[in-house]
Design an enzyme around this catalytic site. Sequence first.
Site, PDB file in Angstrom:
ATOM      1  N   ASP A  39      40.947  38.383  32.764  1.00 32.87           N
ATOM      2  CA  ASP A  39      40.695  37.197  31.974  1.00 32.87           C
ATOM      3  C   ASP A  39      41.931  36.914  31.135  1.00 32.87           C
ATOM      4  O   ASP A  39      42.389  37.783  30.400  1.00 32.87           O
ATOM      5  CB  ASP A  39      39.494  37.534  31.087  1.00 32.87           C
ATOM      6  CG  ASP A  39      38.955  36.340  30.371  1.00 32.87           C
ATOM      7  OD1 ASP A  39      39.755  35.495  29.948  1.00 32.87           O
ATOM      8  OD2 ASP A  39      37.728  36.254  30.226  1.00 32.87           O
ATOM      9  N   GLU A  64      20.724  42.384  44.999  1.00 34.77           N
ATOM     10  CA  GLU A  64      20.286  41.593  43.853  1.00 34.77           C
ATOM     11  C   GLU A  64      21.180  40.379  43.657  1.00 34.77           C
ATOM     12  O   GLU A  64      22.408  40.482  43.676  1.00 34.77           O
ATOM     13  CB  GLU A  64      20.321  42.421  42.561  1.00 34.77           C
ATOM     14  CG  GLU A  64      19.945  41.571  41.345  1.00 34.77           C
ATOM     15  CD  GLU A  64      20.118  42.273  40.008  1.00 34.77           C
ATOM     16  OE1 GLU A  64      20.594  43.414  39.969  1.00 34.77           O
ATOM     17  OE2 GLU A  64      19.761  41.632  38.993  1.00 34.77           O
ATOM     18  N   ASP A 100      37.856  42.210  37.100  1.00 36.59           N
ATOM     19  CA  ASP A 100      37.776  40.935  36.398  1.00 36.59           C
ATOM     20  C   ASP A 100      38.964  40.868  35.449  1.00 36.59           C
ATOM     21  O   ASP A 100      39.117  41.742  34.590  1.00 36.59           O
ATOM     22  CB  ASP A 100      36.446  40.887  35.624  1.00 36.59           C
ATOM     23  CG  ASP A 100      36.274  39.590  34.852  1.00 36.59           C
ATOM     24  OD1 ASP A 100      35.186  39.377  34.300  1.00 36.59           O
ATOM     25  OD2 ASP A 100      37.223  38.773  34.792  1.00 36.59           O
TER      26      ASP A 100
END
Lengths: 452, 451
Positions: free
Chosen positions: B140, B70, B138
């Site tokens: 941040d 996807e 991830d």
Amino acid sequence: MEVVQSQRKSSSNNVIVSILPLYRSAPPLEVRLEDFEFFAIDRLRVLKGLSDGLCRGKKPEEMEKLVLDLWKANMRHPQAVEEVNKDIISHFVLRLVYCRTEELRKWFLSMETTLFRHRFRWGSSEAQRALMSEFKLPYKAVSNAEFESLKDKLGQVARSMGQTLAAADAIFYKVPFEEVPDLVAGRRVFIHKGHAYVAINQVVSLVVTQFRSYLSKALILTNRKWTSTIREQEKDRLTPIVEALCTSYLGPDYSQQQEFGEISIKDIDQVAKTSFPLCMRHLFEKVKEDHHLKHGGRMQLGLFLKGVGLKLDDALAFWKAEFAPKVSAERFDKEYAYNIRHNYGREGKRTDYTPYSCQKIISVTPGIGDHHGCPYRHFSEENLRAALVRMGVSSRAVEDVMDKVHNRHYQLACTLTFEAVHGSSCDAGINHPNQYFIDSQRVLQSKNGSVA
Amino acid sequence: MTKEEADNGRDDMVIDVPGQANAVPDGFNANYLRIYYGKLFPHADMFKWMSYGNDGKHPGCDKSYFGRREFSFTLENDIYIRFQSFNSVTELENSIKEKCPFKIDIGPVYSVDPAKRHAYAQSGNNVFTPVERELVFDIDISDYDDVRYCCTGADVCLECWPLMTIAIKVIDTSLRDDFGFNHILWVYSGRRGVHCWVCDGKARRLTNEQRAAIADYFHVYKGNENSQKKISLPGLVLHPFLARSYTEVLKGFFEAKLLPNQNLLASEERYEKILEMIPDASVASELRRRWQENKRASMSKDDINIVRWEQLKSILQSGKQKMQGLRRCVEEIVFSYTYPRLDMEVSRHMNHLLKAPFCVHPKTGRVCVPIDPNNCDEFDPTTVPTLSQLLEELNRGGLRQDAENEWDRTSLGESVAFFRTSFLQPLLKSCKEEIENSYNAKLQQSKNDLS
């Protein structure tokens, strides 16, 4: 497993006589119809007691004792063969009961796994080794040479958990780390190049993971069989029993509004002050203060408000208005409205989500920037005291509440808060935020003759 | 570049204005992106990566593999389209060039082509389900706002960027040494963080539960503004992973960089935050007293933060301290200010979408370039090539007939080269071996079954 009506006692030649059954397949036993129900109820008492204990934050030693007591009280039988039969039969009946929805399966899987873990631990080491081989765990024992080279690191891991590495413990198993996720997650093993070095006493984790995985798949299969054939075939006999067993033990369903009809958007501020439990008060205050909530908070508060009686349109208006200083109307419609409608069952799978119970809320850990979860569990002492005072709890009562919190009895702490704020006792104890709300409104209504 | 030509979206640019010949004003827009996707975005490399060796050349290849992945695009007006899939590099490239997405996300590989998911949803057996997905992380920098004073929110500078360097070093080392992974790609997120893609076959096939376990293994910082103690390191000693991270990375960075650059002990407001973490009130008061007296005086020319830190360590680590909670206090403070803060949700679920490398960040114009973990100390987020800069560099090169490898004439060339040699090539080699071995094993198995 064949269920019969007659009074004949059941017997079979092929019962598995190991102390701890693995429930691999339904045994060739005959079961009386009454036993079908009663055995299941007894086992359910054990599982429900377990669930309660976990909710109240009991320590591992306390849980150990609790499981033993529950088992003795409900499942013991003077004849070992009868006990094993009841064990197996009750498990398989409950599979039928709890296979039918995702939430039921999750609960059953969790409780049966916990039960299995405790029962495995209190077995002898021969019994344990026998079970390990039944699970076909082909894990290599670490060679002496390798052990010597890793001794320091293995010792470090043990000491980091407050244990020591005795000579007797020098048996380690080398397994791919994926096989022992629990141990990896808790940093309770030394890992090197993809291998975890598991101590003999941690073997429990290996075994339990397998048990859990097997049962999880079995439940899905059971559900298919139930839906496709059993439910219909048994509609005059077993199906009513199975369906009744489930609802009688899960407590009230708070997704349907019961007595108080609707709450409209203008009532929310007022009822928030008087009838919201601390977890929801905190979320409510935060959304007013920050004009934002992260996903976890939106779910927890949003579903609670739905249970309280806030209709979808009012819910959309509420969140939109609260977020307005930070989120434009267009952006709100694009990014947030969908999820709210989803919670009310108007989108996607159209599942009508039920508000979270205390058990669920206590089990989550809020991260950076989050405000959901159970404040009794996560707030610092200082913040919690301040919050309780703001709710109007007297300083005496605050001490009682903090005492419960220190002992990790979060629901009892909330119950005491309820009692302090409303000046009346809550015998049932708080198990669900919506229950808190309903009980609160009931108390206030009886005092004022009207909903506050 | 004249406005007409920009509007026509032509690939070649005509030098129009002398003196300002190559200048491309700063910015982020569809016209710039069109050229970027036309000449610079490494479509073929992304395709090779996502194919994981299933290029059809070996009989063991799974030809459906790439088509089951996807992708999602975020288009210009915040229109978001999910479940995009492609069967070849040409389809992928054409779709990107045509749609010109402002952001491209990569999702999992599903059991069937995402485009056909509805057909399978009818049977209700959950046949449409993720089967492979890289292990991703991830990080941040805005999650560190409570421990950096130079910037907040979306801003980033060279004073606080070391927090990301620390995260890369700690996690990368652990992924390789502890978990045995080899094919790891670190990418700058374009503004304020980094992403990590672990691409080993073993990693791609991890279940959600296993991913959660790895995330929990890395999880040390717990809590938010409502809870007080966010780092708790009980036990007599640290787990080898934490101990190694501390001695090899955290301690050094904290003492040499963060402590002085962020002035963590220079003012009352800032040192109070650290004193709050000391469970023994008398120790905290003693330090507070010393520092309040010392406000103006600086007897040595050494940085005041370092002097005070030494005082703190010396009291806490002196043999006199018997109190249990004090044992790990120094480490807890260092961990609080430095230890990586991962977004746990991103790593836990196979179906979480993550931004593709080599995208351009809409707010900064910077390209999401790979970061070399072995050289991450050198990485400077403020000098990452921007979209307009790259177009300018292309301009300078003038017109070229061959459209291949245009990135080589720009600052992007270095990044693409690194991507290929350090990551893609070793990965593909390993994938090929895996496909061959698996194929041979199956052959052997069927021989055994027949005989």
